[in-house]
Each structure stands twice: as C-alpha cells, then as structure tokens.
Design a protein around this motif. Structure first.
Motif, PDB file in Angstrom:
ATOM      1  N   ALA A   1     107.709 -59.095  -2.827  1.00  0.00           N
ATOM      2  CA  ALA A   1     107.842 -60.535  -3.124  1.00  0.00           C
ATOM      3  C   ALA A   1     109.211 -60.729  -3.678  1.00  0.00           C
ATOM      4  N   ASP A   2     110.158 -59.756  -3.737  1.00  0.00           N
ATOM      5  CA  ASP A   2     111.598 -60.181  -3.904  1.00  0.00           C
ATOM      6  C   ASP A   2     112.392 -60.300  -2.651  1.00  0.00           C
ATOM      7  N   VAL A   3     111.977 -60.229  -1.467  1.00  0.00           N
ATOM      8  CA  VAL A   3     112.357 -60.488  -0.317  1.00  0.00           C
ATOM      9  C   VAL A   3     111.637 -61.738   0.441  1.00  0.00           C
ATOM     10  N   ILE A   4     110.388 -62.061   0.222  1.00  0.00           N
ATOM     11  CA  ILE A   4     109.628 -63.011   0.865  1.00  0.00           C
ATOM     12  C   ILE A   4     109.935 -64.435   0.318  1.00  0.00           C
ATOM     13  N   MET A   5     110.690 -65.087   1.035  1.00  0.00           N
ATOM     14  CA  MET A   5     111.272 -66.347   0.725  1.00  0.00           C
ATOM     15  C   MET A   5     110.196 -67.445   0.762  1.00  0.00           C
ATOM     16  N   ALA A   6     109.308 -67.218   1.621  1.00  0.00           N
ATOM     17  CA  ALA A   6     108.056 -68.108   1.822  1.00  0.00           C
ATOM     18  C   ALA A   6     106.996 -67.579   2.488  1.00  0.00           C
ATOM     19  N   SER A   7     106.004 -68.348   2.910  1.00  0.00           N
ATOM     20  CA  SER A   7     105.232 -68.102   3.924  1.00  0.00           C
ATOM     21  C   SER A   7     104.435 -69.088   4.453  1.00  0.00           C
ATOM     22  N   MET A   8     104.142 -69.223   5.519  1.00  0.00           N
ATOM     23  CA  MET A   8     103.489 -70.325   6.403  1.00  0.00           C
ATOM     24  C   MET A   8     102.064 -69.806   6.212  1.00  0.00           C
ATOM     25  N   VAL A   9     101.313 -70.662   5.390  1.00  0.00           N
ATOM     26  CA  VAL A   9     100.022 -70.040   4.841  1.00  0.00           C
ATOM     27  C   VAL A   9      99.030 -71.110   5.947  1.00  0.00           C
ATOM     28  N   LYS A  10      98.086 -70.283   6.498  1.00  0.00           N
ATOM     29  CA  LYS A  10      97.105 -70.798   7.323  1.00  0.00           C
ATOM     30  C   LYS A  10      95.987 -70.422   6.900  1.00  0.00           C
ATOM     31  N   ARG A  11      95.216 -71.524   6.260  1.00  0.00           N
ATOM     32  CA  ARG A  11      94.199 -71.306   5.495  1.00  0.00           C
ATOM     33  C   ARG A  11      92.669 -71.013   6.321  1.00  0.00           C
ATOM     34  N   VAL A  12      92.768 -69.668   6.903  1.00  0.00           N
ATOM     35  CA  VAL A  12      91.472 -69.296   7.745  1.00  0.00           C
ATOM     36  C   VAL A  12      90.251 -69.579   6.700  1.00  0.00           C
ATOM     37  N   GLU A  13      90.339 -69.270   5.568  1.00  0.00           N
ATOM     38  CA  GLU A  13      89.215 -69.137   4.662  1.00  0.00           C
ATOM     39  C   GLU A  13      88.602 -70.290   4.904  1.00  0.00           C
ATOM     40  N   THR A  14      89.366 -71.457   4.984  1.00  0.00           N
ATOM     41  CA  THR A  14      88.366 -72.851   5.016  1.00  0.00           C
ATOM     42  C   THR A  14      87.522 -73.242   5.795  1.00  0.00           C
ATOM     43  N   PRO A  15      87.685 -72.863   7.328  1.00  0.00           N
ATOM     44  CA  PRO A  15      86.599 -72.674   8.228  1.00  0.00           C
ATOM     45  C   PRO A  15      85.799 -71.901   8.194  1.00  0.00           C
ATOM     46  N   VAL A  16      85.972 -70.846   7.808  1.00  0.00           N
ATOM     47  CA  VAL A  16      84.766 -69.698   7.424  1.00  0.00           C
ATOM     48  C   VAL A  16      83.990 -70.236   6.437  1.00  0.00           C
ATOM     49  N   TYR A  17      84.255 -70.613   5.252  1.00  0.00           N
ATOM     50  CA  TYR A  17      83.751 -71.172   4.124  1.00  0.00           C
ATOM     51  C   TYR A  17      82.757 -72.353   4.614  1.00  0.00           C
ATOM     52  N   GLU A  18      83.401 -73.195   5.170  1.00  0.00           N
ATOM     53  CA  GLU A  18      82.954 -74.470   5.604  1.00  0.00           C
ATOM     54  C   GLU A  18      81.974 -74.355   6.643  1.00  0.00           C
ATOM     55  N   SER A  19      81.858 -73.507   7.549  1.00  0.00           N
ATOM     56  CA  SER A  19      80.849 -73.263   8.517  1.00  0.00           C
ATOM     57  C   SER A  19      79.657 -72.429   7.784  1.00  0.00           C
ATOM     58  N   ILE A  20      79.934 -71.712   7.079  1.00  0.00           N
ATOM     59  CA  ILE A  20      78.568 -71.084   6.377  1.00  0.00           C
ATOM     60  C   ILE A  20      77.992 -72.331   5.475  1.00  0.00           C
ATOM     61  N   GLU A  21      79.008 -72.820   4.721  1.00  0.00           N
ATOM     62  CA  GLU A  21      78.106 -74.186   3.995  1.00  0.00           C
ATOM     63  C   GLU A  21      77.394 -75.058   4.781  1.00  0.00           C
ATOM     64  N   ASN A  22      77.754 -75.269   5.980  1.00  0.00           N
ATOM     65  CA  ASN A  22      77.320 -76.261   6.974  1.00  0.00           C
ATOM     66  C   ASN A  22      75.653 -75.474   7.212  1.00  0.00           C
ATOM     67  N   VAL A  23      75.617 -74.260   7.702  1.00  0.00           N
ATOM     68  CA  VAL A  23      74.687 -73.622   7.760  1.00  0.00           C
ATOM     69  C   VAL A  23      73.600 -73.548   6.839  1.00  0.00           C
ATOM     70  N   VAL A  24      73.912 -73.443   5.575  1.00  0.00           N
ATOM     71  CA  VAL A  24      73.191 -73.405   4.392  1.00  0.00           C
ATOM     72  C   VAL A  24      72.489 -74.601   4.109  1.00  0.00           C
ATOM     73  N   ASN A  25      73.466 -75.711   4.392  1.00  0.00           N
ATOM     74  CA  ASN A  25      72.961 -77.247   4.196  1.00  0.00           C
ATOM     75  C   ASN A  25      72.125 -77.601   5.302  1.00  0.00           C
ATOM     76  N   ASP A  26      71.916 -76.827   6.191  1.00  0.00           N
ATOM     77  CA  ASP A  26      71.071 -77.162   7.756  1.00  0.00           C
ATOM     78  C   ASP A  26      71.788 -78.212   8.449  1.00  0.00           C
ATOM     79  N   ASP A  27      73.281 -78.170   8.227  1.00  0.00           N
ATOM     80  CA  ASP A  27      73.995 -79.077   8.957  1.00  0.00           C
ATOM     81  C   ASP A  27      75.089 -78.654   9.970  1.00  0.00           C
ATOM     82  N   PHE A  28      74.727 -77.638  10.814  1.00  0.00           N
ATOM     83  CA  PHE A  28      75.697 -76.777  11.181  1.00  0.00           C
ATOM     84  C   PHE A  28      76.436 -77.749  12.530  1.00  0.00           C
ATOM     85  N   ASN A  29      77.478 -77.684  12.712  1.00  0.00           N
ATOM     86  CA  ASN A  29      78.430 -78.582  13.580  1.00  0.00           C
ATOM     87  C   ASN A  29      78.803 -78.121  14.971  1.00  0.00           C
TER      88      ASN A  29
END
Length: 376
Positions: A295-323
C-alpha cells in the motif's frame, strides 16, 4: 440437450470430476438436491447454514473463473465478492472451479449445465477467454442461463456484461502523467520532476488488455505529451516473477510509475516498485487494500467492479427476470470503472492533481473527451 435430462457418462460421476479442480462440486453435493456446493473459501458449514432452508437455496450458481484463479487480489477475487454478496443477501448457494488452461473452459461450462442434482440456475463465466467456449456451449443447453463477463456471446440464454476499461485507464494515465513530472515523496516511493517516463505491463496481449493500454497512454498524453509510455506484455496473468522482471527494467530505465493490467502477474510489479523506491497503479480491485503489504507504493488503482455484474445477474435470476440475450456496458458514468486513490498514499496526492483528474472524468462522461480503445 436438456440439462434436466440425465446425460449418460456425465451424471454423478461426471460432475464429481470437478472436485479435482479447486472448489468444484463434490460427489456429495451432486447426491442431494439440498446440499450446498463446495465453497473453495473453506467455510462450507457457514455456507450451508446461511443459504440452505427447508425449501433449499434461492438459486444454485456455478462459477467458472478466469485463468489465474482466485487469490489474484484483482479480477477473479472481485468476481468472487459478487457471488459471496449474493450468498449473504439473497440466500443462494454456489460452487466454483478455477480452470488452469483455456481448454478446460468447455468441460466446466457443460458439466454445470448438465448437472441435475443440483440444477444450476445460472452459470457465471468470468473473463473474455471463455467467449469461444461459451459460444459452443450455450446453444446446446438452451434452457440453461449463462452470464459472461468481458465478452459477448449472442445467444438468448446468455447475459453479457462488458466494461469501458479504457475510460478508467485514461483516468489513471492522466494521474500518472501529472505526477511523474513533479517531485513527490510519500510512502516508500518518490517521483522526480525531471522524469518523463511511465510504464504499462499487460498480462496476455489481447484486444481487451489493449483497451487498458490505449486508455492509459491517452491519459498520459492528455496530461503531458512529452511523457513516454513504455509497454510490455508478460504473456500470463499468473507469472509474478515475469511481472517483476519487466517492471524492474522499466523503473531502472527511468519510469517512476508503472500501471499493470495483468492479474496476479501484477504482484511482481508491486514488488519491483517497492524495491526500486517507485510507484505502481493497481487494477480491477483497490489493490492498496487487497495487497496491503504494498500500500505504501500503490498510488491508485483502476477499479473495475466485476462484482457488480456477477451480483446483478444472480439477483435477476432469483427475481425471475434473467436478461438473456442482452449486453450491459459499464463505464465511468455507470460507476463500473473508476480511479481510486491508494489507501495510504491518496491523502498525499496534491489537490490540484485530484481536481484535474475529476475534470477529465466529467469530460469523458459528457463526451468532450474521446478515449481510444486501441493503442495509437
């Protein structure tokens, strides 16, 4: 081919073969519809307690990770955060496999699709390298829901999610271009005002990773056209020794900031930065948090929120709204990618630099700044 039909030769014994790869469904898991698939995090008892009720889990999800596997503190680990969140909040159960070669993608995709005990309501295919395999698998299992990250398979049973990696990479490139031309001393690194060189380390030379390179180079050039960008590809997402060798060469040739889009190979970039007293920029996750030793040499990170589509796709299936049949694109505007300052170093970065980076974010979202997807 109906996944709910017993496939000769690929029933319990076939699915049990997944147990040979870390975290695959065990034979025990295939023998009872209410059993929870193996969690390679090693906490199966908690998983069963939290996700299994008298009526069973809200959904069963199969995770096929990208090459490099879990523990990369980056891309795959971000995907796992999404399924763990779904486990905790939605009451699903999941199984996971970590292929060691691209040739393994088809068999793991098919085995989840063929499973009858449990039936997998969704199979998550993580990473662009799974595209060709899924293009062959999906049509053969028309009643199986799949989701794919970082590529598109045009089938009605595949939900596709892609990112504008070039936009977030432009942001960290802009940051690097501004910081390399001023004297900065914080943490275990430093930059010199007479420096005009930064670096980019890619994993595998592929169109997706070149988007990271293209955005980074454009951002550096936007900050200062006199700053050169050294680029190199390691040929792997899991070779930290190669990442360290490449980054060390860049630092010793005058670069004082190196950005990587190389998965677990990026650990070597951080090691080199620390040894050389320079800085690095992480990718996919906030690596100042996932790699706290650096952490003492990591100036920043280009965060790519892969967790978002994983969670969203699962939520869609649970809600019977698969896209299925759709493609969702996530960029700066959708908060799918972002420049996130390092946990230890962020407070030391000058405010005028942060203001400038914030301005280009708005410029990209508004369309005033056009970010290339191919290196120039």
């Amino acid at each position: 081919m109906d996944r709910r039909t017993f496939i000769k030769g690929t029933g319990v014994a076939g699915i049990a073969g997944l147990a040979g790869c870390t975290g695959g469904p065990t034979q025990e898991a295939t023998e009872s519809a209410t059993d929870t698939p193996t969690d390679s995090g090693g906490d199966m008892e908690d998983t069963e307690t939290e996700t299994t009720t008298e009526s069973g889990p809200a959904a069963n999800v199969g995770m096929v990770y990208a090459l490099g596997g879990l523990g990369d503190k980056s891309f795959n680990d971000a995907a796992k955060r999404g399924v763990v969140q779904a486990e905790e909040e939605l009451g699903i159960a999941y199984a996971e496999v970590q292929p060691e070669a691209s040739e393994e993608f088809p068999q793991f995709q098919r085995r989840y699709a063929q499973s009858t005990d449990p039936n997998y309501d969704l199979v998550c295919c993580i990473g662009f390298a799974q595209q060709s395999a899924l293009a062959e698998t999906a049509p053969g299992f028309s009643d199986q829901n799949f989701m794919l990250v970082d590529a598109v398979v045009d089938e009605p049973n595949v939900a596709n999610y892609v990112f504008r990696e070039e936009e977030g990479s432009f942001q960290v490139g802009h940051l690097a271009g501004l910081m390399t031309t001023r004297s900065f001393d914080a943490g275990s690194g430093e930059t010199q005002s007479d420096s005009t060189n930064v670096g980019f380390v890619g994993g595998v030379d592929a169109p997706l990773i070149r988007k990271f390179q293209a955005g980074f180079e454009a951002g550096v050039n936007y900050a200062n056209s006199d700053v050169d960008v050294s680029t190199a590809y390691a040929g792997s997402f899991s070779d930290s020794a190669q990442g360290k060798e490449i980054a060390t060469s860049m630092y010793q040739s005058g670069a004082d900031i190196v950005y990587h889009a190389a998965g677990a190979t990026g650990l070597g970039v951080f090691q080199a930065a620390k040894e050389q007293g320079k800085y690095a920029i992480g990718v996919d996750s906030d690596q100042s948090l996932t790699e706290p030793n650096f952490a003492d040499v990591i100036m920043a990170s280009m965060v790519k929120r892969v967790e978002t589509p994983v969670y969203e796709s699962i939520e869609n299936v649970v809600n019977d709204d698969f896209n299925g049949g759709s493609t969702t694109t996530l960029g700066l505007e959708e908060d799918g990618v972002a420049c996130v300052y390092g946990d230890q170093l962020g407070s030391a970065i000058p405010q005028d630099v942060k203001d400038a980076v914030a301005e280009t974010r708005e410029g990209i979202i508004s369309g005033d700044i056009d970010v290339p997807t191919e290196p120039q």
